[in-house]
Scaffold this motif. Structure first.
Motif, PDB file in Angstrom:
ATOM      1  N   UNK A 136      56.758  23.543  40.705  1.00 27.96           N
ATOM      2  CA  UNK A 136      55.822  23.443  41.809  1.00 27.96           C
ATOM      3  C   UNK A 136      55.785  24.763  42.564  1.00 27.96           C
ATOM      4  N   UNK A 137      54.616  25.258  42.824  1.00 30.56           N
ATOM      5  CA  UNK A 137      54.458  26.493  43.576  1.00 30.56           C
ATOM      6  C   UNK A 137      54.680  26.219  45.063  1.00 30.56           C
ATOM      7  N   UNK A 138      55.472  27.059  45.692  1.00 29.13           N
ATOM      8  CA  UNK A 138      55.699  26.912  47.125  1.00 29.13           C
ATOM      9  C   UNK A 138      54.504  27.478  47.899  1.00 29.13           C
ATOM     10  N   UNK A 139      54.442  27.130  49.146  1.00 29.96           N
ATOM     11  CA  UNK A 139      53.404  27.638  50.051  1.00 29.96           C
ATOM     12  C   UNK A 139      53.399  29.174  50.023  1.00 29.96           C
ATOM     13  N   UNK A 140      54.596  29.770  50.093  1.00 29.49           N
ATOM     14  CA  UNK A 140      54.706  31.238  50.101  1.00 29.49           C
ATOM     15  C   UNK A 140      54.271  31.858  48.777  1.00 29.49           C
ATOM     16  N   UNK A 141      54.552  31.202  47.656  1.00 24.39           N
ATOM     17  CA  UNK A 141      54.124  31.727  46.359  1.00 24.39           C
ATOM     18  C   UNK A 141      52.603  31.751  46.248  1.00 24.39           C
ATOM     19  N   UNK A 142      51.954  30.708  46.723  1.00 28.77           N
ATOM     20  CA  UNK A 142      50.495  30.651  46.668  1.00 28.77           C
ATOM     21  C   UNK A 142      49.909  31.708  47.604  1.00 28.77           C
ATOM     22  N   UNK A 143      50.498  31.860  48.763  1.00 24.92           N
ATOM     23  CA  UNK A 143      50.045  32.884  49.718  1.00 24.92           C
ATOM     24  C   UNK A 143      50.188  34.277  49.101  1.00 24.92           C
ATOM     25  N   UNK A 144      51.315  34.530  48.462  1.00 26.76           N
ATOM     26  CA  UNK A 144      51.554  35.813  47.812  1.00 26.76           C
ATOM     27  C   UNK A 144      50.568  36.025  46.651  1.00 26.76           C
ATOM     28  N   UNK A 187      42.829  26.030  45.809  1.00 31.95           N
ATOM     29  CA  UNK A 187      44.091  26.367  46.483  1.00 31.95           C
ATOM     30  C   UNK A 187      44.867  25.076  46.775  1.00 31.95           C
ATOM     31  N   UNK A 188      44.167  24.022  47.127  1.00 31.70           N
ATOM     32  CA  UNK A 188      44.825  22.728  47.371  1.00 31.70           C
ATOM     33  C   UNK A 188      45.543  22.247  46.110  1.00 31.70           C
ATOM     34  N   UNK A 189      44.924  22.417  44.947  1.00 30.85           N
ATOM     35  CA  UNK A 189      45.574  22.031  43.691  1.00 30.85           C
ATOM     36  C   UNK A 189      46.829  22.865  43.465  1.00 30.85           C
ATOM     37  N   UNK A 190      46.742  24.169  43.743  1.00 26.26           N
ATOM     38  CA  UNK A 190      47.901  25.044  43.529  1.00 26.26           C
ATOM     39  C   UNK A 190      49.072  24.664  44.429  1.00 26.26           C
ATOM     40  N   UNK A 191      48.768  24.075  45.569  1.00 25.23           N
ATOM     41  CA  UNK A 191      49.821  23.653  46.497  1.00 25.23           C
ATOM     42  C   UNK A 191      50.395  22.278  46.132  1.00 25.23           C
ATOM     43  N   UNK A 192      49.865  21.664  45.081  1.00 25.05           N
ATOM     44  CA  UNK A 192      50.370  20.360  44.641  1.00 25.05           C
ATOM     45  C   UNK A 192      51.514  20.552  43.643  1.00 25.05           C
ATOM     46  N   UNK A 193      52.297  19.504  43.373  1.00 28.17           N
ATOM     47  CA  UNK A 193      53.420  19.617  42.433  1.00 28.17           C
ATOM     48  C   UNK A 193      53.001  19.866  40.983  1.00 28.17           C
ATOM     49  N   UNK A 207      51.206  22.294  39.802  1.00 24.16           N
ATOM     50  CA  UNK A 207      50.961  23.700  39.483  1.00 24.16           C
ATOM     51  C   UNK A 207      52.140  24.570  39.862  1.00 24.16           C
ATOM     52  N   UNK A 208      52.278  25.666  39.137  1.00 25.19           N
ATOM     53  CA  UNK A 208      53.298  26.670  39.407  1.00 25.19           C
ATOM     54  C   UNK A 208      52.625  28.039  39.347  1.00 25.19           C
ATOM     55  N   UNK A 209      53.286  29.046  39.859  1.00 28.58           N
ATOM     56  CA  UNK A 209      52.782  30.423  39.794  1.00 28.58           C
ATOM     57  C   UNK A 209      53.767  31.212  38.932  1.00 28.58           C
ATOM     58  N   UNK A 210      53.250  31.874  37.906  1.00 26.20           N
ATOM     59  CA  UNK A 210      54.091  32.703  37.040  1.00 26.20           C
ATOM     60  C   UNK A 210      53.371  34.026  36.798  1.00 26.20           C
ATOM     61  N   UNK A 228      48.205  31.076  38.111  1.00 22.23           N
ATOM     62  CA  UNK A 228      48.592  29.667  38.180  1.00 22.23           C
ATOM     63  C   UNK A 228      48.770  29.087  36.783  1.00 22.23           C
ATOM     64  N   UNK A 229      49.713  28.188  36.650  1.00 22.20           N
ATOM     65  CA  UNK A 229      49.900  27.481  35.382  1.00 22.20           C
ATOM     66  C   UNK A 229      50.335  26.053  35.691  1.00 22.20           C
ATOM     67  N   UNK A 230      49.870  25.143  34.863  1.00 22.14           N
ATOM     68  CA  UNK A 230      50.256  23.743  35.038  1.00 22.14           C
ATOM     69  C   UNK A 230      51.740  23.583  34.716  1.00 22.14           C
ATOM     70  N   UNK A 231      52.411  22.751  35.484  1.00 24.46           N
ATOM     71  CA  UNK A 231      53.815  22.459  35.210  1.00 24.46           C
ATOM     72  C   UNK A 231      53.910  21.778  33.857  1.00 24.46           C
ATOM     73  N   UNK A 232      52.988  20.855  33.573  1.00 25.86           N
ATOM     74  CA  UNK A 232      52.914  20.182  32.281  1.00 25.86           C
ATOM     75  C   UNK A 232      51.495  20.360  31.761  1.00 25.86           C
ATOM     76  N   UNK A 233      51.386  20.754  30.531  1.00 22.39           N
ATOM     77  CA  UNK A 233      50.055  20.876  29.955  1.00 22.39           C
ATOM     78  C   UNK A 233      49.771  22.274  29.441  1.00 22.39           C
ATOM     79  N   UNK A 234      48.525  22.517  29.191  1.00 21.71           N
ATOM     80  CA  UNK A 234      48.092  23.783  28.609  1.00 21.71           C
ATOM     81  C   UNK A 234      48.124  24.905  29.645  1.00 21.71           C
ATOM     82  N   UNK A 235      48.429  26.133  29.201  1.00 27.34           N
ATOM     83  CA  UNK A 235      48.383  27.270  30.113  1.00 27.34           C
ATOM     84  C   UNK A 235      46.931  27.584  30.480  1.00 27.34           C
ATOM     85  N   UNK A 236      46.708  28.394  31.508  1.00 27.81           N
ATOM     86  CA  UNK A 236      45.331  28.731  31.878  1.00 27.81           C
ATOM     87  C   UNK A 236      44.635  29.463  30.734  1.00 27.81           C
TER      88      UNK A 236
END
Length: 149
Positions: free
Chosen positions: A1-9, A69-75, A77-80, A90-98
């Motif tokens: 899950x991407x944190x608030x700070x990760x999405x902001x960054x 952005x709301x989706x990215x702040x949900x569990x 999605x992750x940021x890598x 952004x990348x899904x925690x489970x599923x296909x990469x972007x």
């Protein structure tokens, strides 16, 4: 899950490369004049960030992406880092990469001759850390020299 700070960054990094964030369901594009101001984000960036988080802005997404952005702040999605350009994506925690990196429409990116976008840096703390490492290294060299004689 991407944190608030990760999405902001993530948003801050892409702003530094000239990308915009589309708000009000894609009807309005915003981008701050300056992202960084010394050791913090600029007031202009912080205002954009507050607009992005505001419920009045509707769906907001980085130009060239489909995830809000709301989706990215949900569990879900992750940021890598992108394997091609090392920028956050952004990348899904489970599923296909972007299907693509937001850099796909930047003709001169990646550019290894230019510095990568960055987060705010507290210069004083950063320089003190360098001094500490140098001091510790010097102590270790001095200690090694004493014991090797």
């Amino acid at each position: 899950m991407a944190s608030h700070n990760q999405v902001k960054q993530y948003i801050a990094y892409w702003f530094q490369l000239g990308k915009k964030v589309l708000i009000r369901n894609g009807k309005v594009a915003i981008k701050p004049q300056a992202v960084l101001l010394g050791d913090r984000y600029s007031q202009d960036f912080e205002s954009c960030w507050q607009q992005i988080l505001s419920s009045e802005s509707g769906d907001c997404f980085l130009e060239g992406t489909h995830q809000t952005i709301a989706e990215l702040l949900s569990p879900e999605w992750d940021i890598s880092d992108c394997a091609r350009c090392l920028m956050p994506i952004p990348s899904r925690v489970k599923g296909m990469p972007p299907d693509c990196c937001p850099c796909f429409d930047l003709p001169s990116w990646p550019d290894n001759e230019k510095p990568l976008p960055r987060s705010p840096i507290n210069n004083k703390s950063y320089l003190l850390g360098i001094c500490e490492r140098l001091f510790n290294k010097e102590e270790n060299i001095t200690a090694d020299t004493r014991y090797s004689k």
